[in-house]
Scaffold this motif. Structure first.
Motif, PDB file in Angstrom:
ATOM      1  N   GLU A 111       0.800  -1.241   0.145  1.00  0.00           N
ATOM      2  CA  GLU A 111       0.103  -0.121   0.096  1.00  0.00           C
ATOM      3  C   GLU A 111       0.937   1.377  -0.045  1.00  0.00           C
ATOM      4  O   GLU A 111       0.742   2.207  -0.699  1.00  0.00           O
ATOM      5  CB  GLU A 111      -0.987   0.060   1.472  1.00  0.00           C
ATOM      6  CG  GLU A 111      -1.875  -1.249   1.182  1.00  0.00           C
ATOM      7  CD  GLU A 111      -1.238  -2.339   2.195  1.00  0.00           C
ATOM      8  OE1 GLU A 111      -0.058  -2.317   2.480  1.00  0.00           O
ATOM      9  OE2 GLU A 111      -2.218  -3.261   2.401  1.00  0.00           O
ATOM     10  N   GLY A 112       1.955   1.131   0.705  1.00  0.00           N
ATOM     11  CA  GLY A 112       2.798   2.406   0.852  1.00  0.00           C
ATOM     12  C   GLY A 112       3.606   2.382  -0.386  1.00  0.00           C
ATOM     13  O   GLY A 112       3.850   3.655  -0.955  1.00  0.00           O
ATOM     14  N   ALA A 113       4.041   1.406  -0.814  1.00  0.00           N
ATOM     15  CA  ALA A 113       4.909   1.655  -2.356  1.00  0.00           C
ATOM     16  C   ALA A 113       3.793   2.165  -3.311  1.00  0.00           C
ATOM     17  O   ALA A 113       4.126   3.065  -4.190  1.00  0.00           O
ATOM     18  CB  ALA A 113       5.251   0.259  -2.542  1.00  0.00           C
ATOM     19  N   GLY A 114       2.382   1.777  -3.355  1.00  0.00           N
ATOM     20  CA  GLY A 114       1.742   2.351  -4.154  1.00  0.00           C
ATOM     21  C   GLY A 114       1.323   3.814  -4.172  1.00  0.00           C
ATOM     22  O   GLY A 114       1.133   4.688  -5.037  1.00  0.00           O
ATOM     23  N   ALA A 115       1.292   4.173  -2.781  1.00  0.00           N
ATOM     24  CA  ALA A 115       1.297   5.653  -2.627  1.00  0.00           C
ATOM     25  C   ALA A 115       2.210   6.451  -2.996  1.00  0.00           C
ATOM     26  O   ALA A 115       2.239   7.505  -3.488  1.00  0.00           O
ATOM     27  CB  ALA A 115       0.938   5.918  -1.254  1.00  0.00           C
ATOM     28  N   ALA A 116       3.721   5.921  -2.938  1.00  0.00           N
ATOM     29  CA  ALA A 116       4.757   6.554  -3.355  1.00  0.00           C
ATOM     30  C   ALA A 116       4.717   6.540  -4.845  1.00  0.00           C
ATOM     31  O   ALA A 116       5.149   7.618  -5.333  1.00  0.00           O
ATOM     32  CB  ALA A 116       5.924   5.819  -2.748  1.00  0.00           C
ATOM     33  N   GLU A 117       4.756   5.373  -5.487  1.00  0.00           N
ATOM     34  CA  GLU A 117       4.562   5.289  -6.999  1.00  0.00           C
ATOM     35  C   GLU A 117       3.359   6.334  -7.671  1.00  0.00           C
ATOM     36  O   GLU A 117       3.675   6.756  -8.709  1.00  0.00           O
ATOM     37  CB  GLU A 117       4.107   3.947  -7.516  1.00  0.00           C
ATOM     38  CG  GLU A 117       5.541   2.991  -7.241  1.00  0.00           C
ATOM     39  CD  GLU A 117       5.350   1.531  -7.465  1.00  0.00           C
ATOM     40  OE1 GLU A 117       3.881   1.232  -8.014  1.00  0.00           O
ATOM     41  OE2 GLU A 117       6.245   0.582  -7.419  1.00  0.00           O
ATOM     42  N   SER A 118       2.361   6.397  -7.168  1.00  0.00           N
ATOM     43  CA  SER A 118       1.140   7.436  -7.405  1.00  0.00           C
ATOM     44  C   SER A 118       1.648   8.845  -7.265  1.00  0.00           C
ATOM     45  O   SER A 118       1.204   9.656  -7.877  1.00  0.00           O
ATOM     46  CB  SER A 118      -0.110   7.027  -7.186  1.00  0.00           C
ATOM     47  OG  SER A 118      -0.168   7.115  -5.586  1.00  0.00           O
ATOM     48  N   GLY A 119       2.656   9.156  -6.445  1.00  0.00           N
ATOM     49  CA  GLY A 119       3.045  10.472  -6.154  1.00  0.00           C
ATOM     50  C   GLY A 119       2.252  11.352  -5.228  1.00  0.00           C
ATOM     51  O   GLY A 119       2.365  12.250  -4.983  1.00  0.00           O
ATOM     52  N   PHE A 120       1.362  10.228  -4.487  1.00  0.00           N
ATOM     53  CA  PHE A 120       0.667  10.867  -3.269  1.00  0.00           C
ATOM     54  C   PHE A 120       1.402  11.263  -2.018  1.00  0.00           C
ATOM     55  O   PHE A 120       1.382  12.049  -1.325  1.00  0.00           O
ATOM     56  CB  PHE A 120      -0.541   9.981  -3.065  1.00  0.00           C
ATOM     57  CG  PHE A 120      -1.421  10.339  -2.090  1.00  0.00           C
ATOM     58  CD1 PHE A 120      -1.979  11.497  -1.984  1.00  0.00           C
ATOM     59  CD2 PHE A 120      -1.454   9.628  -0.830  1.00  0.00           C
ATOM     60  CE1 PHE A 120      -2.963  12.246  -0.637  1.00  0.00           C
ATOM     61  CE2 PHE A 120      -2.557  10.092   0.257  1.00  0.00           C
ATOM     62  CZ  PHE A 120      -2.898  11.117   0.031  1.00  0.00           C
ATOM     63  N   MET A 121       2.417  10.254  -1.932  1.00  0.00           N
ATOM     64  CA  MET A 121       3.311  10.084  -0.543  1.00  0.00           C
ATOM     65  C   MET A 121       4.554  10.065  -1.045  1.00  0.00           C
ATOM     66  O   MET A 121       4.832   9.574  -2.167  1.00  0.00           O
ATOM     67  CB  MET A 121       2.867   9.201   0.652  1.00  0.00           C
ATOM     68  CG  MET A 121       1.405   9.553   1.214  1.00  0.00           C
ATOM     69  SD  MET A 121       1.321   8.404   2.543  1.00  0.00           S
ATOM     70  CE  MET A 121      -0.458   9.157   2.930  1.00  0.00           C
ATOM     71  N   CYS A 122       5.663  10.185  -0.122  1.00  0.00           N
ATOM     72  CA  CYS A 122       6.962  10.045  -0.404  1.00  0.00           C
ATOM     73  C   CYS A 122       7.292   8.768  -0.238  1.00  0.00           C
ATOM     74  O   CYS A 122       6.824   7.862   0.657  1.00  0.00           O
ATOM     75  CB  CYS A 122       7.955  10.912   0.565  1.00  0.00           C
ATOM     76  SG  CYS A 122       7.761  12.788  -0.033  1.00  0.00           S
ATOM     77  N   TYR A 123       8.242   8.019  -0.830  1.00  0.00           N
ATOM     78  CA  TYR A 123       9.012   6.656  -0.661  1.00  0.00           C
ATOM     79  C   TYR A 123       9.816   6.904   0.443  1.00  0.00           C
ATOM     80  O   TYR A 123      10.714   7.308   0.580  1.00  0.00           O
ATOM     81  CB  TYR A 123       9.683   6.361  -1.900  1.00  0.00           C
ATOM     82  CG  TYR A 123      10.536   5.067  -1.957  1.00  0.00           C
ATOM     83  CD1 TYR A 123       9.567   3.956  -2.070  1.00  0.00           C
ATOM     84  CD2 TYR A 123      11.795   4.864  -1.560  1.00  0.00           C
ATOM     85  CE1 TYR A 123      10.103   2.669  -1.959  1.00  0.00           C
ATOM     86  CE2 TYR A 123      12.434   3.557  -1.388  1.00  0.00           C
ATOM     87  CZ  TYR A 123      11.177   2.506  -1.667  1.00  0.00           C
ATOM     88  OH  TYR A 123      11.828   1.343  -1.699  1.00  0.00           O
ATOM     89  N   THR A 124       9.035   6.264   1.333  1.00  0.00           N
ATOM     90  CA  THR A 124      10.068   6.119   2.881  1.00  0.00           C
ATOM     91  C   THR A 124       9.896   4.522   3.445  1.00  0.00           C
ATOM     92  O   THR A 124       8.989   4.288   4.227  1.00  0.00           O
ATOM     93  CB  THR A 124       9.339   7.111   3.927  1.00  0.00           C
ATOM     94  OG1 THR A 124       7.800   6.709   4.072  1.00  0.00           O
ATOM     95  CG2 THR A 124       9.629   8.624   3.362  1.00  0.00           C
ATOM     96  N   PRO A 125      10.837   3.762   3.221  1.00  0.00           N
ATOM     97  CA  PRO A 125      10.586   2.583   3.739  1.00  0.00           C
ATOM     98  C   PRO A 125      10.871   2.439   4.990  1.00  0.00           C
ATOM     99  O   PRO A 125      11.727   2.957   5.429  1.00  0.00           O
ATOM    100  CB  PRO A 125      11.712   1.725   2.709  1.00  0.00           C
ATOM    101  CG  PRO A 125      12.509   2.806   2.133  1.00  0.00           C
ATOM    102  CD  PRO A 125      11.707   4.055   2.253  1.00  0.00           C
TER     103      PRO A 125
END
Length: 171
Positions: A111-125
C-alpha cells in the motif's frame, strides 16, 4: 505540523506546549481554536526544513528540552533524506528517556509503495527509517502498521526521563 487536526486538544496539558510548522499561517490555524490567554502560553516556532541537508534547521528550539515529540501526517510527505535530518536534529532536542512518535508512509509494504508510485506520498521504507533511527541512537518502542499503508513509529532516546519542572511561570 498540527493543521486542523483535533489531537492538539489532547495535548493542552503539556506545559510548555511547542507548536512547530513551516509557515505561520499553518500554526495559526491550529492555535486559533484556543483563547488568547492560552495562545500566549504556547511556544510557536516556524522552521524551514527546505535547506541544505547538512544545515541544522531547528536551531531556535532548545536542546535537551522535549520529553515527547509528536509528528502526525508530516513524514508521510517528505523525502527520506529530510526524515533522516529530522531524526538527527530531534535527538539533540530531546531529553534522555524522551519519546518521538510519528506517522510515515511505509513503502516496504504494498500500500505504501503504491502511494509513493502514484506520487501521493513520499517513498519512505520502514527498514531504512529504522536503520537510520538506530544509527542515531534511538530505540524502537512501538512499530504499528495500519491497513492503509500508513504506519506509526515510536522511538525512545535511551535514559531515564526526569524533570524538575511543575509548570510554566505565570506571574
Amino acid at each position: 505540523h498540527p493543521g486542523l487536526e483535533d489531537f492538539i486538544q489532547n495535548m493542552v496539558g503539556f506545559d510548555p506546549l511547542y507548536v512547530v510548522d513551516r509557515r505561520p499561517e499553518l500554526i495559526q490555524a491550529a492555535v486559533s481554536q484556543f483563547s488568547d490567554l492560552y495562545q500566549n502560553r504556547l511556544r510557536q516556532y516556524v522552521i524551514n526544513d527546505h535547506v541544505d541537508l547538512n544545515t541544522e534547521f531547528m536551531t531556535r528550539l532548545p536542546d535537551g528540552q522535549f520529553a515527547l515529540i509528536f509528528a502526525y501526517n508530516y513524514f508521510n510527505f517528505v523525502p527520506m533524506q529530510v526524515i533522516c535530518c529530522y531524526l538527527r536534529e530531534l535527538w539533540k532536542k530531546m531529553r534522555d528517556g524522551g519519546g518521538l512518535i510519528f506517522t510515515y508512509n511505509d513503502s516496504d509494504r504494498e500500500e505504501g509503495a503504491g502511494a509513493a508510485e502514484s506520487g501521493f506520498m513520499c517513498y519512505t521504507p520502514a527498514s531504512r527509517i529504522k536503520d537510520e533511527a538506530g544509527a542515531v541512537g534511538f530505540e524502537i518502542s512501538l512499530d504499528e502498521r495500519c491497513a492503509n499503508g500508513n504506519s506509526w513509529l515510536e522511538l525512545r532516546k535511551p535514559g531515564r526521563l526526569r524533570t524538575a519542572r511543575g509548570s510554566q511561570v505565570v506571574a
